[in-house]
Design a protein around this motif. Structure first.
Motif, PDB file in Angstrom:
ATOM      1  N   GLY A 250      36.556  32.460  44.553  1.00 28.10           N
ATOM      2  CA  GLY A 250      37.939  33.347  44.770  1.00 28.10           C
ATOM      3  C   GLY A 250      37.624  34.538  45.494  1.00 28.10           C
ATOM      4  O   GLY A 250      37.555  35.585  44.885  1.00 28.10           O
ATOM      5  N   GLY A 251      37.396  34.580  46.893  1.00 33.17           N
ATOM      6  CA  GLY A 251      37.026  35.923  47.422  1.00 33.17           C
ATOM      7  C   GLY A 251      35.832  36.463  47.217  1.00 33.17           C
ATOM      8  O   GLY A 251      34.912  35.843  46.721  1.00 33.17           O
ATOM      9  N   LYS A 252      35.764  37.986  47.700  1.00 35.10           N
ATOM     10  CA  LYS A 252      34.563  38.506  47.207  1.00 35.10           C
ATOM     11  C   LYS A 252      34.585  39.218  45.915  1.00 35.10           C
ATOM     12  O   LYS A 252      35.097  39.973  45.421  1.00 35.10           O
ATOM     13  CB  LYS A 252      34.336  39.609  48.278  1.00 35.10           C
ATOM     14  CG  LYS A 252      34.231  39.227  49.806  1.00 35.10           C
ATOM     15  CD  LYS A 252      34.012  40.291  50.636  1.00 35.10           C
ATOM     16  CE  LYS A 252      33.934  39.841  52.067  1.00 35.10           C
ATOM     17  NZ  LYS A 252      33.646  40.772  53.336  1.00 35.10           N
ATOM     18  N   LEU A 253      33.682  38.570  45.143  1.00 36.95           N
ATOM     19  CA  LEU A 253      33.666  38.707  43.576  1.00 36.95           C
ATOM     20  C   LEU A 253      32.650  39.710  42.983  1.00 36.95           C
ATOM     21  O   LEU A 253      33.133  40.389  41.895  1.00 36.95           O
ATOM     22  CB  LEU A 253      33.383  37.162  42.964  1.00 36.95           C
ATOM     23  CG  LEU A 253      34.291  36.096  43.046  1.00 36.95           C
ATOM     24  CD1 LEU A 253      34.111  34.962  42.034  1.00 36.95           C
ATOM     25  CD2 LEU A 253      35.777  36.719  42.713  1.00 36.95           C
ATOM     26  N   ASP A 254      31.837  40.089  43.956  1.00 38.13           N
ATOM     27  CA  ASP A 254      30.790  40.773  43.170  1.00 38.13           C
ATOM     28  C   ASP A 254      31.217  42.077  42.631  1.00 38.13           C
ATOM     29  O   ASP A 254      30.919  42.408  41.463  1.00 38.13           O
ATOM     30  CB  ASP A 254      29.538  41.116  44.103  1.00 38.13           C
ATOM     31  CG  ASP A 254      28.252  41.764  43.423  1.00 38.13           C
ATOM     32  OD1 ASP A 254      27.839  41.342  42.175  1.00 38.13           O
ATOM     33  OD2 ASP A 254      27.897  42.632  43.896  1.00 38.13           O
ATOM     34  N   ALA A 255      31.896  42.951  43.516  1.00 38.83           N
ATOM     35  CA  ALA A 255      32.197  44.258  42.967  1.00 38.83           C
ATOM     36  C   ALA A 255      33.568  43.936  42.065  1.00 38.83           C
ATOM     37  O   ALA A 255      33.843  44.697  41.041  1.00 38.83           O
ATOM     38  CB  ALA A 255      32.912  44.982  44.255  1.00 38.83           C
ATOM     39  N   LEU A 256      34.405  42.778  42.145  1.00 38.46           N
ATOM     40  CA  LEU A 256      35.417  42.656  41.104  1.00 38.46           C
ATOM     41  C   LEU A 256      34.894  42.273  39.692  1.00 38.46           C
ATOM     42  O   LEU A 256      35.444  43.053  38.843  1.00 38.46           O
ATOM     43  CB  LEU A 256      36.425  41.565  41.529  1.00 38.46           C
ATOM     44  CG  LEU A 256      37.050  41.907  42.975  1.00 38.46           C
ATOM     45  CD1 LEU A 256      37.634  40.595  43.474  1.00 38.46           C
ATOM     46  CD2 LEU A 256      38.018  42.969  42.843  1.00 38.46           C
ATOM     47  N   LEU A 257      33.749  41.375  39.527  1.00 34.73           N
ATOM     48  CA  LEU A 257      33.207  41.355  38.502  1.00 34.73           C
ATOM     49  C   LEU A 257      32.692  42.553  37.780  1.00 34.73           C
ATOM     50  O   LEU A 257      32.543  42.429  36.429  1.00 34.73           O
ATOM     51  CB  LEU A 257      31.942  40.230  38.679  1.00 34.73           C
ATOM     52  CG  LEU A 257      32.433  38.623  38.968  1.00 34.73           C
ATOM     53  CD1 LEU A 257      31.365  37.878  39.487  1.00 34.73           C
ATOM     54  CD2 LEU A 257      33.126  38.218  37.748  1.00 34.73           C
ATOM     55  N   LYS A 258      32.139  43.472  38.606  1.00 31.78           N
ATOM     56  CA  LYS A 258      31.560  44.651  37.858  1.00 31.78           C
ATOM     57  C   LYS A 258      32.692  45.788  37.468  1.00 31.78           C
ATOM     58  O   LYS A 258      32.369  46.393  36.732  1.00 31.78           O
ATOM     59  CB  LYS A 258      30.372  45.315  38.803  1.00 31.78           C
ATOM     60  CG  LYS A 258      29.433  44.572  39.551  1.00 31.78           C
ATOM     61  CD  LYS A 258      28.487  43.997  38.416  1.00 31.78           C
ATOM     62  CE  LYS A 258      27.131  43.300  39.022  1.00 31.78           C
ATOM     63  NZ  LYS A 258      27.504  41.925  39.707  1.00 31.78           N
TER      64      LYS A 258
ATOM     65  N   MET B 208      36.190  45.059  37.475  1.00 27.97           N
ATOM     66  CA  MET B 208      37.636  44.746  36.999  1.00 27.97           C
ATOM     67  C   MET B 208      37.654  43.430  36.435  1.00 27.97           C
ATOM     68  O   MET B 208      38.375  42.473  36.568  1.00 27.97           O
ATOM     69  CB  MET B 208      38.672  45.054  37.858  1.00 27.97           C
ATOM     70  CG  MET B 208      38.710  44.534  39.553  1.00 27.97           C
ATOM     71  SD  MET B 208      40.024  44.564  40.303  1.00 27.97           S
ATOM     72  CE  MET B 208      41.085  43.367  39.614  1.00 27.97           C
ATOM     73  N   GLY B 209      36.513  43.252  35.738  1.00 22.32           N
ATOM     74  CA  GLY B 209      36.098  41.646  35.323  1.00 22.32           C
ATOM     75  C   GLY B 209      36.984  41.147  34.476  1.00 22.32           C
ATOM     76  O   GLY B 209      37.534  40.069  34.426  1.00 22.32           O
ATOM     77  N   ARG B 210      37.735  42.165  33.519  1.00 22.90           N
ATOM     78  CA  ARG B 210      38.893  41.673  32.577  1.00 22.90           C
ATOM     79  C   ARG B 210      40.046  41.208  33.345  1.00 22.90           C
ATOM     80  O   ARG B 210      40.792  39.908  33.018  1.00 22.90           O
ATOM     81  CB  ARG B 210      39.131  42.445  31.553  1.00 22.90           C
ATOM     82  CG  ARG B 210      40.027  42.118  30.576  1.00 22.90           C
ATOM     83  CD  ARG B 210      39.513  40.758  29.682  1.00 22.90           C
ATOM     84  NE  ARG B 210      40.565  40.232  28.597  1.00 22.90           N
ATOM     85  CZ  ARG B 210      41.038  38.893  28.844  1.00 22.90           C
ATOM     86  NH1 ARG B 210      40.497  38.281  29.912  1.00 22.90           N
ATOM     87  NH2 ARG B 210      41.805  38.368  28.006  1.00 22.90           N
ATOM     88  N   THR B 211      40.424  41.931  34.224  1.00 28.01           N
ATOM     89  CA  THR B 211      41.692  41.602  35.073  1.00 28.01           C
ATOM     90  C   THR B 211      41.386  40.277  35.815  1.00 28.01           C
ATOM     91  O   THR B 211      42.349  39.469  35.947  1.00 28.01           O
ATOM     92  CB  THR B 211      42.129  42.840  35.976  1.00 28.01           C
ATOM     93  OG1 THR B 211      42.379  44.004  35.189  1.00 28.01           O
ATOM     94  CG2 THR B 211      43.297  42.337  36.758  1.00 28.01           C
ATOM     95  N   LEU B 212      40.237  40.174  36.332  1.00 23.39           N
ATOM     96  CA  LEU B 212      39.812  39.056  37.319  1.00 23.39           C
ATOM     97  C   LEU B 212      40.072  37.690  36.423  1.00 23.39           C
ATOM     98  O   LEU B 212      40.413  36.789  36.732  1.00 23.39           O
ATOM     99  CB  LEU B 212      38.495  39.149  37.827  1.00 23.39           C
ATOM    100  CG  LEU B 212      37.918  38.431  38.576  1.00 23.39           C
ATOM    101  CD1 LEU B 212      38.647  38.342  39.917  1.00 23.39           C
ATOM    102  CD2 LEU B 212      36.569  38.341  39.232  1.00 23.39           C
ATOM    103  N   GLU B 213      39.785  37.800  34.996  1.00 26.43           N
ATOM    104  CA  GLU B 213      39.766  36.660  34.310  1.00 26.43           C
ATOM    105  C   GLU B 213      41.214  35.890  34.109  1.00 26.43           C
ATOM    106  O   GLU B 213      41.543  34.908  34.306  1.00 26.43           O
ATOM    107  CB  GLU B 213      39.228  36.914  32.739  1.00 26.43           C
ATOM    108  CG  GLU B 213      37.785  37.032  32.646  1.00 26.43           C
ATOM    109  CD  GLU B 213      37.337  37.305  31.300  1.00 26.43           C
ATOM    110  OE1 GLU B 213      36.211  36.739  30.992  1.00 26.43           O
ATOM    111  OE2 GLU B 213      37.983  37.896  30.612  1.00 26.43           O
ATOM    112  N   GLY B 214      42.128  36.938  34.528  1.00 24.85           N
ATOM    113  CA  GLY B 214      43.553  36.267  34.487  1.00 24.85           C
ATOM    114  C   GLY B 214      43.713  35.357  35.738  1.00 24.85           C
ATOM    115  O   GLY B 214      44.719  34.298  35.489  1.00 24.85           O
ATOM    116  N   PHE B 215      43.035  35.286  36.794  1.00 26.41           N
ATOM    117  CA  PHE B 215      43.225  34.405  37.820  1.00 26.41           C
ATOM    118  C   PHE B 215      42.404  33.359  37.623  1.00 26.41           C
ATOM    119  O   PHE B 215      42.299  32.402  38.364  1.00 26.41           O
ATOM    120  CB  PHE B 215      42.851  35.241  39.141  1.00 26.41           C
ATOM    121  CG  PHE B 215      43.380  36.354  39.441  1.00 26.41           C
ATOM    122  CD1 PHE B 215      44.352  36.086  40.641  1.00 26.41           C
ATOM    123  CD2 PHE B 215      43.363  37.640  39.023  1.00 26.41           C
ATOM    124  CE1 PHE B 215      45.262  37.296  41.032  1.00 26.41           C
ATOM    125  CE2 PHE B 215      44.029  38.715  39.344  1.00 26.41           C
ATOM    126  CZ  PHE B 215      45.012  38.306  40.509  1.00 26.41           C
TER     127      PHE B 215
END
Length: 1288
Positions: A356-364, A366-373
């Motif tokens: 789902g897109g470019k994840l590295d920065a998102l995981l670091k 806003m990982g909890r928000t990302l889990e909603g997707f």
């Protein structure tokens, strides 16, 4: 291509690609060897006359029998599996079955073989004790084994001490690390090589837990297992990496006295060595035995659990040669106990990431928000989970639904028809233990109960555990759970992939192919000496060098002529570099690596890396040489899909793909896949025909500055070519035309980069050179004229300089080199010593990043300029041909000449600079005049006028001669001014300086300010500043030294200086930097002995060793090799496999003595290029080909430099009294063996006799130290030559 003033100094990160363009009149360069006749008259000779040469990797038996290795002809060493790969796979499976049948047959003969072996052993012992030696006629061809023992006693040369081969390597050539998880941490990676027709994944591992720290697709932005920097990976891997849980018993049932739950490789049972202990604990009950096996393209870990009598072996590799990418884990569980083992197994990942897109920065961040997707979707029940985001995470008006996903598919080998269920709900295993330390639910339930229960995968990070319920393993038997983790473009692809990987024997065959791929790549530098560690190191360094610079392969071989020609001999031949990437990894976490998940995979690379790591390409692969028509596109489309009316849509689609701009071969294959184009011919044949009808264009992307040393690597490439093709030097320099790179970034004039800024302490002001380059809007506007309307990308012409009439502007290579030398000469510092770092970047040592701001300059570039000017002078005298240069360049040369005339008349050239601090007015005026002329030249060449001026060879020679004199004056001034250390070492005083900087003491403001409000100034007076000694200045200076005695004097000075780390026997990047200005760069931020602050930086120290070897200081070189070079340093101190290089080794200047001598930043380093240059000099010599002055014909000579301790014994008598030999591969496929009667050093001399074997079976003898013209040409052409035996 070269920029008009900063030639080939593209940028901080140049994205190097090699697209093809269909063209009916193909034009380009080409780079590699491929298929030729495979009759091998020397193969039998090698086996019969040298009986002890054995293969390092023995797991290729069935692949060889299925003709896999035979499909690899002379050249790059990479097989090209065609569209019939399923049949190749089936051949491999059939062979596995034959191998199993043979094993059963062999079993029936065991007793007979044992009896025979005992008899033979007895006879051998009797012969040994009687010292019976057969005396054979040296001239006959008797291949009988001699029973005598050659004495390598104390009087014989002894090489570096090392462990035995059996202690260091297993039967597959993998390096062995015992108790790996109790040793100091290190990180490494699998090479991400999946073959030409494979789609690679990246993967990194550490010596913790089950090894794998992260893996994924293309870049760290597309992880399957999240990317972590090394420091975090050392902590996380044991918990977040692969995990395995056993729940079992030995007949008592669960809950009985011998039931258990155990996690193999758990960190809680690591046998760490206490500080006070002399070794690991001997408590076998509580501490299992663990071992890591590091292969070139696979790794394995093993645990022997003495308490539960279970052996666990886990191996990993990247799936090769498939149209989907996958990472493969095999977990083999063996019963070592005397009773049957009843076991349930959970094996896999506690955390797997979705697509789902470019994840590295998102995981670091806003990982909890990302889990909603996040969600898990089942392709076929619970055996094929599919992990993806529901939509991409951006808040744009257009919502993008994610279709691609990651998958996990698993089975027990030999039971592939039944896929295992995957537990993707982490809580079903760990319950509420979010630390993931204890499998709480497994402690409470059976695996079958976990499988049968509901799972939930929405709005959380999921797992991927293969579940095996209640299997029984008899004593001495085992089961293997194999799981594939990969990516699919849509969920319906997963069942298709599952059917493919579930074929019987699939995974065994693919593991062997993964090993063979790297073996075939490195076979081109196969070396066999007495020191097997050295031999393995050669292969590893070649592999790692290729991963950074790319492996050249040949495309466009469409007939017999094209298969025999070099790239320069047939314009249809194209060279393409595979598997290259920027060197990013767990320790180099700052670099954004890219492994393109396509066929013909190739990632972008930095200009410096690409150029320097391809330096040896033409030496190792001579065939590479020097480096859109609508009707043609339609012809190729008809060839590919046929001319019938029913194929019209496919023809049109293919024609559009071919004629719609530049493409890479991998992109072409992907587009054919996506458009569902069915080819009537194999994909390889189609690619070859497209390549033969195309031309190659380099492409680059600029970033934020111009490195001052990048041009030097282009010169190195030129010299490599000339050493292989001296007969084509004149043609290359004078008869080709090259365009110029059009860079949107420009180097600013001093009036727009000299700013008055605050000092670091904020208490005063000083002048600094800041933001020295920028993108020029007018240049960007010019480039936008060449945007491809269909793709929206820049066309190739956007990157090429045009003149005012819109024509592509070109010059001959020598004219461009002369332009380069002129601009560099015009960029000397105010005292004419170093070359200024005027465009925001320093030279090779990028940790001196602040030096550019300090108005710094470097002597390394001055020495390189001296080498270039000498070469221009030499070829001008030799060939006496004129050159045409741009009129703008002629104007600049006139300005330089006039300024030099004024300086000469002033008499300032003879000043004594011993105590000089202030720049004399005469020198300042010269510098100011020439710098202003250089800036005006850049304005003039924003677009070339197109006009040229002829310079005769005499004129070029006179100019070069005058400039060389000026460089020598500048070098003398630099040595007079010297270096500066706070901790003064008197021995440092004789070392040539590497860097200077200039402080502006008087200035005038221009009335303008920069974007931060700082005023711009013009300098009117300067003083020079000195720095400590650095190894680079010495290295570059040695390139200008001809007399070996002078080189030895430099060596002795360096060894006595602060650059020599006597404790480690190595050389540091710099002497002590104590007390230096923090402005000089980030190296001042590091502790002494760490990173670029006084550490052993292998790339630069290897450059130093290379120059020692080049100067013929052979004994010194091999003495230094045994203490300061891999693989001969102590593995225990080095902390990783000694066959793999590191970027730096912590020196004895580092505070913590436990870290001294340890290697960091693994593998992809410029040191690999330097090592291969050393290997080439050792095995081949400095100039294998030369033009005979009398006949003017090309001839060849081998002039090796091999110490006695690398020679091994000839164990047969077919070579008469030649008792010692060394073997290597010449030009990737020609077997060369050097034979010697005595065990002595062979340094810098040619053989007395050559025996040259041709591929038709004939043998030619040459009783001379040189090989005549006709044979020399055949050897350079590679295809017709099988072997060379050389006798000293």
């Amino acid at each position: 291509m070269m920029d008009s003033d900063n030639v080939d100094e593209e940028s901080t990160g140049v994205s190097e690609t090699t697209p093809l363009h269909v063209n009916s009149s193909s034009r380009t360069q080409r780079l590699h060897a491929d298929s030729v006749p495979t009759t091998l008259p020397c193969s039998a000779s090698r086996v019969s006359s040298i009986a002890t040469i054995d293969s390092t990797i023995t797991a290729t038996t069935f692949a060889s029998s299925s003709n896999t290795l035979n499909e690899n002809p002379p050249g790059n060493g990479i097989t090209n599996p065609r569209a019939d790969s399923p049949s190749r796979f089936q051949r491999g499976i059939d062979d596995l079955r034959k191998h199993a049948l043979k094993s059963k047959i062999k079993t029936t003969a065991t007793l007979s073989i044992l009896l025979l072996s005992l008899v033979l052993c007895f006879l051998t012992l009797m012969q040994y004790f009687m010292s019976t030696v057969r005396v054979l006629n040296p001239g006959n061809n008797d291949t009988s084994i001699s029973v005598g023992v050659h004495n390598r006693g104390v009087e014989q040369p002894i090489g570096p001490k090392q462990k035995s081969d059996r202690e260091m390597f297993d039967e597959f050539g993998r390096y062995i690390i015992e108790n790996y998880d109790a040793l100091p941490p290190f990180s490494d990676f699998l090479p991400g090589v999946a073959g030409i027709y494979g789609k690679p994944l990246w993967s990194f591992y550490v010596n913790r837990g089950q090894g794998i720290a992260s893996f994924g697709v293309e870049s760290k932005d597309s992880p399957i297992m999240e990317f972590y920097s090394a420091n975090n990976a050392y902590q996380n891997t044991a918990l977040l990496g692969f995990r395995t849980f056993y729940k079992g018993h030995r007949g008592s049932g669960w809950g009985g006295p011998n039931s258990f739950i155990v996690e193999p490789f758990a960190s809680s049972r690591t046998n760490f060595r206490p500080e006070s202990a002399g070794g690991q604990s001997s408590d076998r009950e509580n501490y299992p035995t663990r071992t890591m096996y590091i292969g070139a393209n696979d790794i394995q870990i093993r645990e022997i659990d003495h308490k539960h009598k279970i052996e666990t072996n886990v191996s990993y590799f990247v799936l090769p040669e498939e149209d989907f990418g996958a990472f493969v884990k095999r977990t083999t569980v063996s019963n070592l106990g005397e009773k049957k083992l009843y076991l349930s197994i959970l094996d896999g990942l506690p955390r797997i990431q979705p697509v789902g897109g470019k994840l590295d920065a998102l995981l670091k961040s806003m990982g909890r928000t990302l889990e909603g997707f996040m969600g898990v979707y089942e392709a076929d029940g619970n055996t094929m989970p599919f992990y993806r985001l529901s939509t991409e995470t951006g808040d744009a008006a257009a919502v993008v639904i994610e279709e691609a996903g990651n998958f996990a598919v698993s089975y027990i080998e030999n039971h592939e028809e039944r896929l295992l269920p995957i537990i993707y709900d982490t809580s079903k295993i760990f319950g509420e233990d979010t630390t993931l330390m204890r499998p709480l639910r497994l402690e409470e339930r059976t695996v079958q109960e976990i499988i049968d229960g509901p799972q939930y995968g929405a709005a959380k990070t999921s797992s991927a555990f293969s579940a095996v319920d209640d299997v029984s393993i008899y004593t001495g038997e085992s089961i293997t759970v194999t799981t594939f983790y990969g990516r699919a473009s849509k969920i319906t692809d997963v069942p298709v992939i599952a059917r493919r990987i579930a074929q019987g024997g699939f995974v065994e065959y693919k593991l062997l192919r993964a090993r063979e791929l790297v073996q075939q790549i490195t076979a081109g530098v196969e070396t066999r000496t007495e020191n097997k560690l050295f031999d393995a190191h050669v292969r590893q360094m070649y592999l790692d060098n290729s991963l950074r610079g790319g492996i050249p392969i040949v495309l466009g071989e469409v007939d017999d002529r094209s298969r025999l020609e070099s790239a320069d001999g047939d314009e249809r031949i194209k060279v393409y570099h595979l598997f290259s990437r920027i060197h990013g990894d767990l320790e180099r976490d700052y670099n954004n690596f890219v492994l393109s998940p396509t066929y013909f995979s190739q990632g972008p690379g930095n200009f410096r890396d690409v150029a320097q790591n391809r330096r040896n390409d033409v030496i190792i692969n001579p065939r590479i040489g020097s480096f859109n028509d609508k009707n043609e596109c339609e012809r190729l489309a008809v060839m590919a899909v046929g001319g019938a009316d029913g194929h019209r849509k496919q023809r049109e689609a293919l024609t559009e793909i071919l004629c719609d701009g530049a493409f890479r071969p991998g992109q072409l294959a992907t587009m054919i896949e996506e458009q569902s184009v069915f080819l009537f011919i194999s994909l390889q044949e189609f690619i070859d025909n497209v390549a033969a009808s195309s031309y190659v264009s380099p492409m680059a992307v600029s970033k934020d500055g111009f490195w001052a040393d990048h041009w030097t690597y282009v010169v190195d490439l030129l010299f490599s070519f000339v050493h292989m093709y001296p007969d084509q030097e004149e043609q290359l320099l004078f008869d080709y035309s090259l365009s110029y790179f059009y860079n949107p970034r420009v180097c600013l004039p001093r009036s727009q980069k000299y700013v008055l800024s605050k000092t670091v302490d904020g208490k005063s002001y000083h002048v600094r050179q800041l933001k020295a380059s920028r993108e020029d809007q007018s240049r960007l506007k010019q480039m936008k004229q060449y945007v491809n309307n269909s793709s929206g990308w820049f066309d190739v012409e956007a990157d090429i300089e045009h003149d005012v009439e819109g024509n592509i502007f070109q010059s001959t290579p020598l004219a461009k080199l002369f332009l380069l030398a002129t601009v560099k000469f015009a960029t000397r510092d105010p005292l004419g010593m170093g070359i200024e770092y005027e465009c925001g970047k320093p030279g090779w040592n990028d940790a001196m990043n602040g030096l550019a701001g300090m108005i710094g300059s470097g002597m390394p570039e001055t020495f390189e300029l001296k080498v270039l000017l000498r070469y221009i002078q030499k070829v001008s005298i030799q060939y006496k041909r004129p050159i045409l240069i741009p009129t703008e360049l002629a104007w600049l040369i006139e300005q330089i000449s006039a300024a030099l005339d004024t300086l000469d008349l002033s008499g300032a050239i003879t000043f004594d600079f011993t105590d000089t601090v202030t720049v004399p007015a005469e020198f300042f005026d010269y510098w100011d005049t020439v710098a202003s002329a250089r800036e005006e030249y850049r304005n003039k060449t924003s677009t070339f006028s197109g006009q040229t001026q002829e310079y005769s060879s005499d004129m070029v020679e006179r100019i070069a001669s005058r400039w060389l004199s000026q460089l020598d004056y500048g070098i003398q001034r630099a040595r007079s001014i010297g270096t500066h250390n706070v901790d003064v070492n008197d021995n440092d005083r004789g070392i040539v300086p590497t860097y200077f900087s200039f402080t502006v003491t008087n200035w005038a403001t221009t009335g303008e300010i920069d974007d931060e409000g700082q005023p711009f100034v013009n300098a009117t007076e300067m003083v020079v500043n000195k720095f400590p000694i650095f190894l680079e200045g010495v290295v570059r200076m040695m390139k200008t030294v001809h007399d070996p005695r002078d080189a030895e004097q430099i060596y002795n000075s360096v060894r006595a200086s602060g650059l020599h780390d006597a404790e480690l026997g190595m050389y540091t990047l710099s002497a002590s930097l104590k007390g230096q200005n923090v402005d000089m760069g980030r190296m001042m931020a590091f502790s002494p002995g760490w990173l670029e602050n006084q550490s052993i930086w292998l790339h630069m120290s290897y450059k130093y060793y290379l120059e020692i070897l080049r100067k013929g200081l052979y004994k010194i070189f091999f003495e230094e090799m045994q203490s300061g070079m891999l693989p001969f340093i102590q593995a225990e101190s080095y902390g990783r496999s000694p066959v793999e290089c590191s970027s730096f080794i912590a020196s004895s200047a580092f505070d913590d003595p436990k870290l001294r001598g340890r290697g960091f930043l693994a593998r992809l380093s410029g040191s690999t290029a330097e090592f291969l240059s050393m290997w080439s000099l050792m095995m081949i010599g400095p100039r294998p080909f030369f033009v005979n002055n009398e006949t003017q014909l090309l001839e060849m000579q081998l002039v090796p430099a091999i110490p006695a301790w690398l020679f091994q014994e000839v164990t047969t008598t077919s070579k008469g009294d030649y008792e010692y030999y060394v073997e290597f591969k010449l030009f990737t496929s020609i077997q060369v063996i050097y034979f010697s009667r005595e065990l002595i050093d062979i340094f810098g001399r040619s053989p007395k006799t050559y025996e040259i074997g041709l591929r038709d079976g004939s043998l030619i003898r040459v009783d001379a130290p040189t090989i005549p013209n006709n044979l020399a040409l055949m050897i350079r052409g590679v295809a017709l030559i099988d072997c060379i035996h050389a006798y000293f």
